[in-house]
Design a protein around this motif. Structure first.
Motif, mmCIF file in Angstrom:
data_model
loop_
_atom_site.group_PDB
_atom_site.id
_atom_site.type_symbol
_atom_site.label_atom_id
_atom_site.label_comp_id
_atom_site.label_asym_id
_atom_site.label_seq_id
_atom_site.Cartn_x
_atom_site.Cartn_y
_atom_site.Cartn_z
ATOM 1 N N LEU A 87 34.303 37.594 18.618
ATOM 2 C CA LEU A 87 34.468 38.144 17.371
ATOM 3 C C LEU A 87 34.595 36.962 16.400
ATOM 4 O O LEU A 87 34.202 37.048 15.271
ATOM 5 C CB LEU A 87 35.821 38.966 17.428
ATOM 6 N N GLU A 88 35.338 35.904 16.797
ATOM 7 C CA GLU A 88 35.447 34.731 15.938
ATOM 8 C C GLU A 88 34.174 34.258 15.552
ATOM 9 O O GLU A 88 34.036 33.675 14.302
ATOM 10 C CB GLU A 88 36.223 33.710 16.330
ATOM 11 N N PHE A 89 33.060 34.382 16.215
ATOM 12 C CA PHE A 89 31.919 33.684 16.062
ATOM 13 C C PHE A 89 31.145 34.301 14.836
ATOM 14 O O PHE A 89 30.059 34.159 14.383
ATOM 15 C CB PHE A 89 31.124 33.750 17.269
ATOM 16 N N LEU A 90 31.835 35.758 14.713
ATOM 17 C CA LEU A 90 31.073 36.528 13.599
ATOM 18 C C LEU A 90 31.177 35.484 12.141
ATOM 19 O O LEU A 90 30.330 35.740 11.156
ATOM 20 C CB LEU A 90 31.812 37.718 13.473
ATOM 21 N N GLY A 91 32.328 34.538 12.127
ATOM 22 C CA GLY A 91 32.394 33.843 10.745
ATOM 23 C C GLY A 91 31.202 33.049 10.571
ATOM 24 O O GLY A 91 30.581 33.088 9.389
ATOM 25 N N PRO A 92 30.907 32.152 11.508
ATOM 26 C CA PRO A 92 29.865 31.178 11.089
ATOM 27 C C PRO A 92 28.310 32.040 10.937
ATOM 28 O O PRO A 92 27.499 31.645 10.339
ATOM 29 C CB PRO A 92 29.431 30.439 12.120
ATOM 30 N N LEU A 93 28.322 33.158 11.919
ATOM 31 C CA LEU A 93 27.283 33.924 11.752
ATOM 32 C C LEU A 93 27.091 34.598 10.344
ATOM 33 O O LEU A 93 25.652 34.689 9.874
ATOM 34 C CB LEU A 93 27.213 34.991 12.598
#
Length: 284
Positions: A87-93
């Motif tokens: 879920l955190e990886f949604l930031g850079p995505l």
């Protein structure tokens, strides 16, 4: 590159092992100190030479450091490493998609949204607080990218990131004193937290510098997209946090979205210099 991402997630798993003894706040405090000890000697930032506009960005980035790590580790404590990191990886995505005008990338945004729904499986038994904390970490990571990009245009190399890590470490000194007086740490807990800082900051930083001498930044971003997979594997092997089938499907949808977005124009991109590590590739 693969070793860097695996080290990052293994470090997070070691940090999670210390939660029962010192909690996420204790782990983050130690990690902030370790990060500063790694970055400051390398970059040698000169705080006295910073202008007022530089200080605004440095202070904002230092705040993002703290909120990002605390919210991520608090989320890991509630919903597990694999789900929290995915879920955190949604930031850079989100940052990558927002800078694109391709219809395919917009479709990837929709695919990632479906992945979030499948991954979190909203319902009465879902840990809404844990999911919300992971999304806060995602927003912080996106902010980190934008702030570090702005600092990179004003300060050479990684001096901006190093300055922010130093400021953050200083701010965390009184927090750490109060926290550890209330939660006396054991040697094992401190050792795990230090391992977290080294594996999630020092080792990836060195590995990333070496990798970026040999590969295009876009390929770096592509393999960085595998971080949620390594997080799920580390959670399974080190923390015994097995994912259900629907959770693996959600992870796969989000990782696929990131891979498609990050591979655009891959062959045409030039190689970058070692000093060009930016926030898109390296978290503090």
């Amino acid at each position: 590159m693969l070793g860097s991402s695996m080290s990052n997630q293994a470090g997070a798993a070691f940090g999670a092992m210390a939660f029962p003894m010192i909690g996420p706040v204790g782990v983050v405090a130690v990690r902030q100190f370790v990060t500063a000890l790694v970055l400051v000697p390398v970059a040698r930032p000169r705080l006295s030479s910073l202008h007022r506009a530089d200080w605004r960005l440095v202070l904002a980035l230092a705040g993002v450091f703290s909120v990002m790590n605390v919210s991520l580790y608090a989320s890991v404590e509630r919903i597990g490493l694999g789900l929290a990191v995915t879920l955190e990886f949604l930031g850079p995505l989100a940052v990558a998609i927002a800078s694109s005008r391709r219809a395919l990338d917009l479709g990837c945004a929709g695919l990632a949204a479906v992945g979030v729904v499948v991954l979190t499986d909203p319902g009465p038994t879902s840990d809404g607080v844990g999911v919300a904390l992971a999304l806060v970490a995602a927003a912080c990571w996106a902010s980190y990218i934008l702030l570090n990009r702005a600092l990179g245009q004003r300060l050479p190399g990684i001096r901006g990131t190093a300055s922010a890590s130093l400021v953050s470490a200083v701010v965390w000194v009184p927090v750490a004193v109060v926290w550890f007086l209330a939660h006396p740490p054991s040697a094992a807990a401190v050792g795990l937290a230090i391992a977290c800082g080294l594996l999630s900051s020092a080792v990836p930083y060195v590995a990333d510098l070496l990798a970026l001498r040999r590969v295009p930044a876009q390929l770096f971003g592509t393999l960085t997209s595998l971080n949620p997979v390594w997080a799920a594997v580390a959670g399974w092997l080190l923390l015994h946090q097995a994912l259900h089938v629907h959770e693996w499907v959600g992870v796969a949808l989000i990782v696929t979205s990131s891979l498609v977005v990050s591979t655009r124009g891959l062959a045409a991109l030039p190689r970058v210099r070692p000093g060009d590590v930016t926030a898109q590739q390296r978290r503090g």
